[in-house]
Design an enzyme around this catalytic site. Structure first.
Site, PDB file in Angstrom:
ATOM      1  CE  LYS A   1      -4.064  -2.047   0.371  1.00 14.45           C
ATOM      2  NZ  LYS A   1      -5.103  -1.966  -0.730  1.00 14.45           N
TER       3      LYS A   1
ATOM      4  CB  SER B   1       0.076  -7.986  -1.188  1.00 14.79           C
ATOM      5  OG  SER B   1      -0.933  -8.879  -0.463  1.00 14.79           O
TER       6      SER B   1
ATOM      7  CD  GLU C   1     -10.415   3.712   0.882  1.00 11.13           C
ATOM      8  OE1 GLU C   1     -10.543   4.925   0.716  1.00 11.13           O
ATOM      9  OE2 GLU C   1      -9.667   3.018   0.208  1.00 11.13           O
TER      10      GLU C   1
HETATM   11  C1  LIG Z   1      -1.585  -6.979   2.833  1.00 11.67           C
HETATM   12  C2  LIG Z   1      -2.951  -6.699   1.611  1.00 11.67           C
HETATM   13  N1  LIG Z   1      -2.932  -7.318   0.550  1.00 11.67           N
HETATM   14  C3  LIG Z   1      -3.836  -6.957  -0.403  1.00 11.67           C
HETATM   15  C4  LIG Z   1      -4.948  -6.146   0.010  1.00 11.67           C
HETATM   16  C5  LIG Z   1      -6.175  -5.943  -0.859  1.00 11.67           C
HETATM   17  O1  LIG Z   1      -5.962  -4.621  -1.676  1.00 11.67           O
HETATM   18  P1  LIG Z   1      -5.919  -4.682  -3.243  1.00 11.67           P
HETATM   19  O2  LIG Z   1      -6.474  -5.704  -3.853  1.00 11.67           O
HETATM   20  O3  LIG Z   1      -6.108  -3.222  -3.245  1.00 11.67           O
HETATM   21  O4  LIG Z   1      -4.507  -4.922  -3.350  1.00 11.67           O
HETATM   22  C6  LIG Z   1      -4.958  -5.412   1.300  1.00 11.67           C
HETATM   23  C7  LIG Z   1      -5.920  -4.585   1.583  1.00 11.67           C
HETATM   24  O5  LIG Z   1      -6.021  -3.636   2.591  1.00 11.67           O
HETATM   25  C8  LIG Z   1      -3.939  -5.648   2.040  1.00 11.67           C
HETATM   26  O6  LIG Z   1      -3.820  -4.837   3.269  1.00 11.67           O
END
Ligand SMILES: Cc1ncc(COP(=O)(O)O)c(C=O)c1O
Length: 399
Positions: free
Chosen positions: A93, A381, A115
């Site tokens: 993020k 992620s 948000e």
């Molecule tokens: C670690 C992590 N991965 C994935 C996501 C999902 O978001 P996005 O689909 O925008 O990557 C989030 C959302 O809070 C997250 O905290």
């Protein structure tokens, strides 16, 4: 394919039929200002140099690609992780938050509003606000506040104000409604910094572009390590920012199969999952067109996932297009599979994944079993520290 990024989105923010900006005229005026500023400022030499320096010295980029020896030995295939959990503040993020906040600085804004679901975007934006000396207001559903307590504390330590949202399901969709309302009260001094590749144009484009660093790095790193491209690239999809960033580095390669993994929750009944691309239909949400989960009245349906960052009844317009064009395969991992993967990665590799990322790991483990000779690159992620209390309390520790 070479000019994919010049083709999408169109000038008005469309990805084929998806995307666009369907918002009240006064808000459209503000969006147009952000779009114009993005096109001029973010392409300038000074902006690019400053963001590059931030990525290197503050965020700790590039994040590594890591070969999972133990997981590969157990499941087959060759499994690799792009370690966005090692990006400063613990998830991908921050890649778009530093870009959004830098733009805010150039525009002379005083306050960042957003948000958050899992709290990861909120923490990243609070981090960016602290870095640039800006105010920060984060809207978060009460259900998520209870579930993601460590991230709520982190946001407060970083100086952000956390606004609890107590209507509806008290999760991500309501937090977006609430944050947009707050932004509309003072669009001159504040800027909405959306947390994914969703919302009206230009947000899906801006967030994708700021996340592209993940895919560009990963493609380079993987090639350098192995001399080839991965057979499969896997990422979880909530709104879709980490997946869009990762896929951006591979979309031009015909020999790479891309997989987006949605949260299957506890069943495929309405209200038990948030698999928008898998079970949804095209519709409108939060001022843009995409696949949506809707009830009989055309309102956003209730959604659920064990991972707070994945339970959104819409999805990025670009993912909606990529699904229709069959350029990405979208699949599902359910709660239990994600929990199993959460422990599996922790115990076999010493890496505790975020519950969101654990969905991608779960799906990749199934792929590995079916494709023993092939390589799989997972976008990890985020890290799972935020989830440990909740997981242990609800599911217990395995033997
Ligand atoms: C670690 C992590 N991965 C994935 C996501 C999902 O978001 P996005 O689909 O925008 O990557 C989030 C959302 O809070 C997250 O905290």
């Amino acid at each position: 394919m070479r000019d994919y990024f010049k083709q999408y989105p169109t000038k008005d923010g469309f990805y084929k039929e998806y995307g666009g900006s369907f918002i009240p005229p006064d808000l459209q005026v503000e969006m147009d200002k952000i779009t114009n500023a993005y096109h001029s400022i973010s392409k300038s030499h000074n902006f690019i140099s400053e963001l590059r320096s931030i990525r290197k010295h503050f965020q700790g980029r590039p994040t590594p690609v890591y070969y999972c020896q133990n997981l590969s030995a157990k499941y087959g295939g060759r499994i690799y992780l792009k370690r966005e959990d090692l990006n400063h503040s613990g998830a991908h993020k921050l890649n778009h938050c530093m870009g959004e906040a830098l733009l805010a600085k150039y525009l002379g804004k005083k306050k960042l509003i957003a948000e958050t679901g899992a709290g990861q975007h909120g923490v990243a934006l609070a981090t960016a606000a602290a870095y640039f000396g800006l105010e920060c207001e984060i809207h978060m559903g009460e259900v998520d506040i209870a579930k993601e307590h460590p991230n709520v504390v982190r946001m407060k330590i970083l100086g952000a104000t956390v606004i609890p949202v107590s209507h509806g399901l008290k999760t991500l969709k309501e937090a977006v409604d609430s944050a947009f309302e707050a932004y509309l009260k003072d669009p001159v001094n504040s800027i909405y910094c959306i947390g994914s590749v969703v919302g009206p144009h230009p947000f899906p484009m801006m967030v994708r572009d700021f996340q592209r660093v993940v895919g560009i790095e990963a493609q380079d790193q993987f090639f350098e390590m192995t001399g080839e491209n991965p057979d499969h690239v896997v990422a979880c999809v909530g709104g879709g920012s980490n997946a869009m960033g990762m896929f951006s580095g591979f979309l031009h390669l015909d020999d790479v199969q891309l997989h987006g993994v949605e949260p299957g929750g506890i069943s495929n009944k309405v209200g038990d999952h948030a698999s928008t691309l898998t079970y949804g239909t095209p519709g409108m949400i939060h001022g843009f067109k995409c696949y949506t989960l809707q009830d009989e009245k055309g309102e956003p349906a209730p959604v659920y996932s064990v991972a707070s960052g994945l339970d959104y009844p819409g999805v990025g317009p670009e993912h909606s297009m990529l699904k229709d064009l069959e350029m990405v395969n979208y699949g599902v991992a359910n709660d239990q599979e994600a929990i199993d993967a959460f422990y599996e990665l922790s115990r076999l590799e010493g890496i505790i994944p975020a519950l969101e990322s654990a969905h991608a790991v779960a799906y990749a483990l199934k792929l590995a079993k079916e494709n023993q000779q092939q390589s799989i690159l997972i976008n990890l992620s985020g890290r799972g520290d935020k989830d440990i209390d909740f997981v242990v309390e609800k599911y217990g520790l395995p033997d």
